[in-house]
Design an enzyme around this catalytic site. Structure first.
Site, short mmCIF file in Angstrom:
data_model
loop_
_atom_site.label_atom_id
_atom_site.label_comp_id
_atom_site.label_asym_id
_atom_site.label_seq_id
_atom_site.Cartn_x
_atom_site.Cartn_y
_atom_site.Cartn_z
N ASP A 130 0.84 -1.19 0.00
CA ASP A 130 0.00 0.00 0.00
C ASP A 130 0.88 1.25 0.00
O ASP A 130 1.91 1.31 0.68
CB ASP A 130 -0.91 0.00 1.24
CG ASP A 130 -2.08 0.96 1.09
OD1 ASP A 130 -3.22 0.48 0.91
OD2 ASP A 130 -1.85 2.19 1.14
N GLU A 143 -12.19 3.28 -1.15
CA GLU A 143 -11.63 4.37 -1.96
C GLU A 143 -11.38 3.94 -3.40
O GLU A 143 -11.53 4.74 -4.33
CB GLU A 143 -10.31 4.86 -1.37
CG GLU A 143 -10.45 5.58 -0.05
CD GLU A 143 -9.10 5.91 0.58
OE1 GLU A 143 -8.05 5.65 -0.05
OE2 GLU A 143 -9.10 6.41 1.72
N VAL A 144 -10.95 2.70 -3.58
CA VAL A 144 -10.61 2.22 -4.92
C VAL A 144 -11.62 1.12 -5.28
O VAL A 144 -11.72 0.10 -4.58
CB VAL A 144 -9.17 1.68 -4.97
CG1 VAL A 144 -8.86 1.12 -6.35
CG2 VAL A 144 -8.18 2.79 -4.61
N HIS A 170 -10.18 -5.55 -3.50
CA HIS A 170 -8.85 -5.80 -2.94
C HIS A 170 -8.97 -6.19 -1.48
O HIS A 170 -9.87 -5.73 -0.78
CB HIS A 170 -7.94 -4.57 -3.08
CG HIS A 170 -8.52 -3.31 -2.55
ND1 HIS A 170 -9.46 -2.58 -3.24
CD2 HIS A 170 -8.32 -2.64 -1.38
CE1 HIS A 170 -9.80 -1.52 -2.53
NE2 HIS A 170 -9.12 -1.54 -1.38
N MET A 171 -8.05 -7.03 -1.07
CA MET A 171 -7.96 -7.47 0.32
C MET A 171 -6.72 -6.82 0.92
O MET A 171 -5.63 -6.93 0.36
CB MET A 171 -7.83 -9.00 0.33
CG MET A 171 -7.66 -9.62 1.69
SD MET A 171 -7.34 -11.40 1.49
CE MET A 171 -9.01 -11.99 1.26
#
Ligand code: 5GP
Length: 115
Positions: A29, A94-95, A99-100
């Site tokens: 990240d 946010e995206v 995703h994890m």
């Protein structure tokens, strides 16, 4: 339009990739919230958990197998780690490319912030 994560997966945007196969890509990240903070992302665009279908079950299961492998590689498997998937507004997603998050490397505290 491609998501920012698709652009990362295609190599159009630089990132620190820690794992990649034909189904998923995992990278650090950009704003880590723990010593280990990795995002495990399907190569295929799925916007949110609400868009997961029965056809995605193998892929979603694979995300967990990859999470386990990354936890081992990062040295947090025994100490412990947290897997987290945000969905939509109330979870501050946010995206909009599934995703994890994998967090580890420190005591992570309670599961949710107190209100
Ligand atoms: P969400 O809130 O959607 O579950 O989490 C999105 C995550 O993606 C955030 O933790 C954010 O820091 C991360 N992120 C956003 N843009 C980028 C980027 O361009 N590169 C990387 N490596 N991470 C990103």
């Amino acid at each position: 339009m491609a998501t920012i994560f698709t652009r990362i997966i295609k190599g159009e945007i630089p990132s620190d990739i820690v794992y990649r196969d034909e189904q998923v890509t995992a990278f650090r990240d950009i704003e880590p919230q723990a010593p280990t903070h990795v995002l495990i992302v399907p190569n295929k665009e799925i916007a949110t958990v609400n868009d997961v279908t029965p056809e995605d079950e193998q892929l979603v299961g694979h995300m967990f197998t990859v999470a386990r492998l990354i936890a081992e590689n990062e040295g947090v498997a025994e100490s412990g780690y947290r897997l987290l998937v945000n969905c939509n507004r109330d979870a501050n997603q946010e995206v909009f490319h599934l995703h994890m998050h994998l967090f580890g490397g420190r005591q992570l505290g309670p599961m949710l912030a107190r209100r």
